[in-house]
Design a protein around this motif. Structure first.
Motif, PDB file in Angstrom:
ATOM      1  N   ARG A  10       0.838  -1.208   0.000  1.00  0.00           N
ATOM      2  CA  ARG A  10       0.000   0.000   0.000  1.00  0.00           C
ATOM      3  C   ARG A  10       0.869   1.253   0.000  1.00  0.00           C
ATOM      4  O   ARG A  10       1.866   1.332   0.729  1.00  0.00           O
ATOM      5  CB  ARG A  10      -0.912  -0.027   1.205  1.00  0.00           C
ATOM      6  N   ASP A  27      -4.854   6.565  -2.643  1.00  0.00           N
ATOM      7  CA  ASP A  27      -4.323   5.309  -2.118  1.00  0.00           C
ATOM      8  C   ASP A  27      -4.162   4.324  -3.264  1.00  0.00           C
ATOM      9  O   ASP A  27      -5.054   4.187  -4.106  1.00  0.00           O
ATOM     10  CB  ASP A  27      -5.276   4.712  -1.081  1.00  0.00           C
ATOM     11  N   TYR A  28      -3.037   3.612  -3.251  1.00  0.00           N
ATOM     12  CA  TYR A  28      -2.727   2.628  -4.291  1.00  0.00           C
ATOM     13  C   TYR A  28      -2.327   1.316  -3.633  1.00  0.00           C
ATOM     14  O   TYR A  28      -1.800   1.302  -2.519  1.00  0.00           O
ATOM     15  CB  TYR A  28      -1.575   3.118  -5.176  1.00  0.00           C
ATOM     16  N   GLU A  29      -2.566   0.255  -4.371  1.00  0.00           N
ATOM     17  CA  GLU A  29      -2.130  -1.061  -3.924  1.00  0.00           C
ATOM     18  C   GLU A  29      -1.413  -1.735  -5.082  1.00  0.00           C
ATOM     19  O   GLU A  29      -1.870  -1.660  -6.224  1.00  0.00           O
ATOM     20  CB  GLU A  29      -3.329  -1.898  -3.502  1.00  0.00           C
ATOM     21  N   LYS A  96      -3.467  -0.902  -8.355  1.00  0.00           N
ATOM     22  CA  LYS A  96      -4.866  -0.511  -8.182  1.00  0.00           C
ATOM     23  C   LYS A  96      -4.947   0.873  -7.551  1.00  0.00           C
ATOM     24  O   LYS A  96      -4.211   1.173  -6.604  1.00  0.00           O
ATOM     25  CB  LYS A  96      -5.561  -1.540  -7.285  1.00  0.00           C
ATOM     26  N   SER A  98      -7.387   3.233  -5.452  1.00  0.00           N
ATOM     27  CA  SER A  98      -8.533   2.983  -4.579  1.00  0.00           C
ATOM     28  C   SER A  98      -9.713   3.924  -4.798  1.00  0.00           C
ATOM     29  O   SER A  98     -10.860   3.495  -4.695  1.00  0.00           O
ATOM     30  CB  SER A  98      -8.099   3.063  -3.112  1.00  0.00           C
ATOM     31  N   TYR A  99      -9.458   5.176  -5.081  1.00  0.00           N
ATOM     32  CA  TYR A  99     -10.548   6.155  -5.196  1.00  0.00           C
ATOM     33  C   TYR A  99     -10.404   6.954  -6.492  1.00  0.00           C
ATOM     34  O   TYR A  99      -9.978   8.103  -6.473  1.00  0.00           O
ATOM     35  CB  TYR A  99     -10.537   7.090  -3.988  1.00  0.00           C
ATOM     36  N   ALA A 108     -12.754   0.321  -7.266  1.00  0.00           N
ATOM     37  CA  ALA A 108     -11.380   0.717  -7.556  1.00  0.00           C
ATOM     38  C   ALA A 108     -11.107   0.425  -9.028  1.00  0.00           C
ATOM     39  O   ALA A 108     -11.858  -0.300  -9.676  1.00  0.00           O
ATOM     40  CB  ALA A 108     -10.409  -0.057  -6.673  1.00  0.00           C
TER      41      ALA A 108
END
Length: 117
Positions: A10, A27-29, A96, A98-99, A108
């Protein structure tokens, strides 16, 4: 083939094509899998495998560089892994957001990239 996996990494970064993404961040994953053929029948030492700590640092450094497209990020991470570990034969990366800035969107968005030698 042995695979090293880094799951659910994250990050908070400033990627995107819209100005508000570059200012507010998101936010990224990331999920990374790296495959290689070991040089020994049983891996017993770190120098016989890939150091997932070093791979994480590489991903973290790249995620800190604001970039318009997730595709670019995934492909450049794969390129950097290839350069650092020439024995790598397969890389899978998923990134990914998130928002995403899409009106009335719940969920996402993301991209994945796979490289094979």
């Amino acid at each position: 083939m042995v695979f090293i996996h880094l799951h659910n990494l994250r990050f908070f970064s400033f990627h995107g094509v819209h100005e508000e993404e570059k200012i507010l961040g998101n936010d990224y994953e990331a999920n990374i899998s790296v495959g290689f053929e070991p040089s020994t029948n049983i891996i017993r030492h770190l120098d016989e495998t890939l150091d997932y700590t070093a791979i994480f640092q590489l991903v973290k450094q790249r995620m800190d560089i604001p970039t318009p497209l997730l595709e670019t990020i995934a492909m450049e991470i794969a390129e950097e892994i290839q350069l650092k570990y020439p024995q790598v034969q397969k890389i899978s990366i998923a990134v990914k957001k998130s928002y995403p800035p899409i009106n009335n969107f719940k969920g996402a968005v993301g991209v994945s990239f796979e490289w094979n030698k």
